[in-house]
Design a protein around this motif. Structure first.
Motif, PDB file in Angstrom:
ATOM      1  N   LYS A   1      -5.914   1.345  15.458  1.00 13.00           N
ATOM      2  CA  LYS A   1      -6.710   1.304  14.221  1.00 13.00           C
ATOM      3  C   LYS A   1      -6.006   0.461  13.165  1.00 13.00           C
ATOM      4  O   LYS A   1      -4.798   0.593  12.948  1.00 13.00           O
ATOM      5  N   GLY A   2      -6.771  -0.403  12.519  1.00 14.37           N
ATOM      6  CA  GLY A   2      -6.216  -1.275  11.493  1.00 14.37           C
ATOM      7  C   GLY A   2      -5.628  -2.557  12.030  1.00 14.37           C
ATOM      8  O   GLY A   2      -5.325  -3.474  11.265  1.00 14.37           O
ATOM      9  N   ARG A   3      -5.464  -2.642  13.354  1.00 14.90           N
ATOM     10  CA  ARG A   3      -4.892  -3.863  13.947  1.00 14.90           C
ATOM     11  C   ARG A   3      -5.889  -4.571  14.863  1.00 14.90           C
ATOM     12  O   ARG A   3      -5.885  -5.796  14.951  1.00 14.90           O
ATOM     13  N   PHE A   4      -6.708  -3.810  15.564  1.00 14.16           N
ATOM     14  CA  PHE A   4      -7.674  -4.371  16.513  1.00 14.16           C
ATOM     15  C   PHE A   4      -9.085  -4.234  15.948  1.00 14.16           C
ATOM     16  O   PHE A   4      -9.399  -3.256  15.274  1.00 14.16           O
ATOM     17  N   THR A   5      -9.920  -5.204  16.275  1.00  8.57           N
ATOM     18  CA  THR A   5     -11.322  -5.152  15.875  1.00  8.57           C
ATOM     19  C   THR A   5     -12.193  -5.518  17.063  1.00  8.57           C
ATOM     20  O   THR A   5     -12.013  -6.567  17.682  1.00  8.57           O
ATOM     21  N   ILE A   6     -13.142  -4.630  17.376  1.00  6.79           N
ATOM     22  CA  ILE A   6     -14.089  -4.901  18.442  1.00  6.79           C
ATOM     23  C   ILE A   6     -15.390  -5.417  17.822  1.00  6.79           C
ATOM     24  O   ILE A   6     -15.810  -4.960  16.763  1.00  6.79           O
ATOM     25  N   SER A   7     -15.989  -6.389  18.481  1.00  9.28           N
ATOM     26  CA  SER A   7     -17.263  -6.917  18.024  1.00  9.28           C
ATOM     27  C   SER A   7     -18.097  -7.297  19.242  1.00  9.28           C
ATOM     28  O   SER A   7     -17.584  -7.350  20.368  1.00  9.28           O
ATOM     29  N   ARG A   8     -19.355  -7.571  18.975  1.00  9.34           N
ATOM     30  CA  ARG A   8     -20.264  -7.774  20.111  1.00  9.34           C
ATOM     31  C   ARG A   8     -21.334  -8.776  19.718  1.00  9.34           C
ATOM     32  O   ARG A   8     -21.897  -8.698  18.628  1.00  9.34           O
ATOM     33  N   ASP A   9     -21.611  -9.696  20.616  1.00 16.01           N
ATOM     34  CA  ASP A   9     -22.725 -10.620  20.461  1.00 16.01           C
ATOM     35  C   ASP A   9     -23.823 -10.163  21.401  1.00 16.01           C
ATOM     36  O   ASP A   9     -23.732 -10.342  22.623  1.00 16.01           O
ATOM     37  N   TYR A  10     -24.854  -9.556  20.838  1.00 12.77           N
ATOM     38  CA  TYR A  10     -25.905  -8.953  21.653  1.00 12.77           C
ATOM     39  C   TYR A  10     -26.752 -10.011  22.346  1.00 12.77           C
ATOM     40  O   TYR A  10     -27.324  -9.739  23.400  1.00 12.77           O
ATOM     41  N   THR A  11     -26.831 -11.186  21.780  1.00 11.00           N
ATOM     42  CA  THR A  11     -27.630 -12.241  22.395  1.00 11.00           C
ATOM     43  C   THR A  11     -26.934 -12.830  23.618  1.00 11.00           C
ATOM     44  O   THR A  11     -27.591 -13.359  24.517  1.00 11.00           O
ATOM     45  N   LYS A  12     -25.620 -12.738  23.642  1.00 13.32           N
ATOM     46  CA  LYS A  12     -24.844 -13.281  24.755  1.00 13.32           C
ATOM     47  C   LYS A  12     -24.294 -12.197  25.674  1.00 13.32           C
ATOM     48  O   LYS A  12     -23.585 -12.504  26.636  1.00 13.32           O
ATOM     49  N   ASN A  13     -24.594 -10.946  25.373  1.00 16.69           N
ATOM     50  CA  ASN A  13     -24.049  -9.829  26.164  1.00 16.69           C
ATOM     51  C   ASN A  13     -22.536  -9.961  26.311  1.00 16.69           C
ATOM     52  O   ASN A  13     -21.987  -9.820  27.424  1.00 16.69           O
ATOM     53  N   THR A  14     -21.889 -10.236  25.220  1.00 22.75           N
ATOM     54  CA  THR A  14     -20.445 -10.466  25.211  1.00 22.75           C
ATOM     55  C   THR A  14     -19.789  -9.554  24.186  1.00 22.75           C
ATOM     56  O   THR A  14     -20.327  -9.359  23.087  1.00 22.75           O
ATOM     57  N   VAL A  15     -18.648  -9.015  24.554  1.00 26.95           N
ATOM     58  CA  VAL A  15     -17.874  -8.182  23.656  1.00 26.95           C
ATOM     59  C   VAL A  15     -16.506  -8.830  23.459  1.00 26.95           C
ATOM     60  O   VAL A  15     -15.964  -9.454  24.385  1.00 26.95           O
ATOM     61  N   TYR A  16     -15.982  -8.690  22.250  1.00 31.81           N
ATOM     62  CA  TYR A  16     -14.705  -9.298  21.895  1.00 31.81           C
ATOM     63  C   TYR A  16     -13.736  -8.226  21.406  1.00 31.81           C
ATOM     64  O   TYR A  16     -14.151  -7.196  20.890  1.00 31.81           O
ATOM     65  N   LEU A  17     -12.468  -8.526  21.543  1.00 33.05           N
ATOM     66  CA  LEU A  17     -11.438  -7.670  20.971  1.00 33.05           C
ATOM     67  C   LEU A  17     -10.429  -8.571  20.278  1.00 33.05           C
ATOM     68  O   LEU A  17      -9.673  -9.286  20.949  1.00 33.05           O
ATOM     69  N   GLN A  18     -10.459  -8.537  18.953  1.00 32.45           N
ATOM     70  CA  GLN A  18      -9.476  -9.281  18.169  1.00 32.45           C
ATOM     71  C   GLN A  18      -8.265  -8.374  17.976  1.00 32.45           C
ATOM     72  O   GLN A  18      -8.383  -7.282  17.411  1.00 32.45           O
ATOM     73  N   MET A  19      -7.122  -8.831  18.439  1.00 31.58           N
ATOM     74  CA  MET A  19      -5.907  -8.032  18.393  1.00 31.58           C
ATOM     75  C   MET A  19      -4.895  -8.726  17.484  1.00 31.58           C
ATOM     76  O   MET A  19      -4.446  -9.839  17.795  1.00 31.58           O
ATOM     77  N   ASN A  20      -4.577  -8.085  16.386  1.00 31.02           N
ATOM     78  CA  ASN A  20      -3.605  -8.617  15.430  1.00 31.02           C
ATOM     79  C   ASN A  20      -2.387  -7.710  15.364  1.00 31.02           C
ATOM     80  O   ASN A  20      -2.425  -6.563  15.808  1.00 31.02           O
ATOM     81  N   SER A  21      -1.321  -8.241  14.790  1.00 31.66           N
ATOM     82  CA  SER A  21      -0.076  -7.475  14.631  1.00 31.66           C
ATOM     83  C   SER A  21       0.322  -6.802  15.945  1.00 31.66           C
ATOM     84  O   SER A  21       0.635  -5.609  15.979  1.00 31.66           O
ATOM     85  N   LEU A  22       0.305  -7.568  16.993  1.00 35.47           N
ATOM     86  CA  LEU A  22       0.583  -7.014  18.311  1.00 35.47           C
ATOM     87  C   LEU A  22       2.015  -6.504  18.423  1.00 35.47           C
ATOM     88  O   LEU A  22       2.941  -7.074  17.835  1.00 35.47           O
ATOM     89  N   LYS A  23       2.149  -5.431  19.188  1.00 37.75           N
ATOM     90  CA  LYS A  23       3.439  -4.786  19.400  1.00 37.75           C
ATOM     91  C   LYS A  23       3.767  -4.811  20.896  1.00 37.75           C
ATOM     92  O   LYS A  23       2.855  -4.848  21.724  1.00 37.75           O
ATOM     93  N   PRO A  24       5.034  -4.727  21.242  1.00 38.67           N
ATOM     94  CA  PRO A  24       5.394  -4.680  22.670  1.00 38.67           C
ATOM     95  C   PRO A  24       4.685  -3.555  23.417  1.00 38.67           C
ATOM     96  O   PRO A  24       4.331  -3.719  24.592  1.00 38.67           O
TER      97      PRO A  24
END
Length: 118
Positions: free
Chosen positions: A64-87
């Motif tokens: 929470k606060g680092r990753f963001t999930i989003s979705r393009d319904y027209t393309k049936n595609t889901v994304y995961l933006q991952m920031n401040s990644l940790k080991p």
């Protein structure tokens, strides 16, 4: 049946960012929830984030606060933006999806490796 193809994994230094994508094809019915899971060696697969057909999202506390999930319904595609990644984010990340007509019956992608170096 649904085919899910993930992309975007790789090696990144701690504090860096990656964006995962998952495209669904061979869809027979309306997709319900699309989600990202991850599994590290020797650990159980865990839910990272999910997004419903209505756009509601949920996240594991650890991202929470680092990753963001989003979705393009027209393309049936889901994304995961991952920031401040940790080991500890190092895992194989899997995309999952189910149908509105059969909720909870997940279809899975083949997984993409994310490695975060310290």
């Amino acid at each position: 049946q649904v085919q899910l193809v993930e992309s975007g994994g790789g090696l990144v230094q701690a504090g860096g960012s990656l964006r995962l994508s998952c495209a669904a094809s061979r869809i027979s019915y309306r997709l319900n929830t699309m989600a990202w899971y991850r599994q590290a060696p020797g650990k159980q697969r865990e839910l990272v984030a999910g997004i419903t057909s209505g756009g509601s999202t949920n996240y594991a506390d650890s991202v929470k606060g680092r990753f963001t999930i989003s979705r393009d319904y027209t393309k049936n595609t889901v994304y995961l933006q991952m920031n401040s990644l940790k080991p500890e984010d190092t895992s194989v990340y899997y995309c999952a999806a189910d149908y509105v007509v059969a909720p909870g019956r997940n279809y899975w992608g083949q997984g993409t490796q994310v490695t975060v170096s310290s």
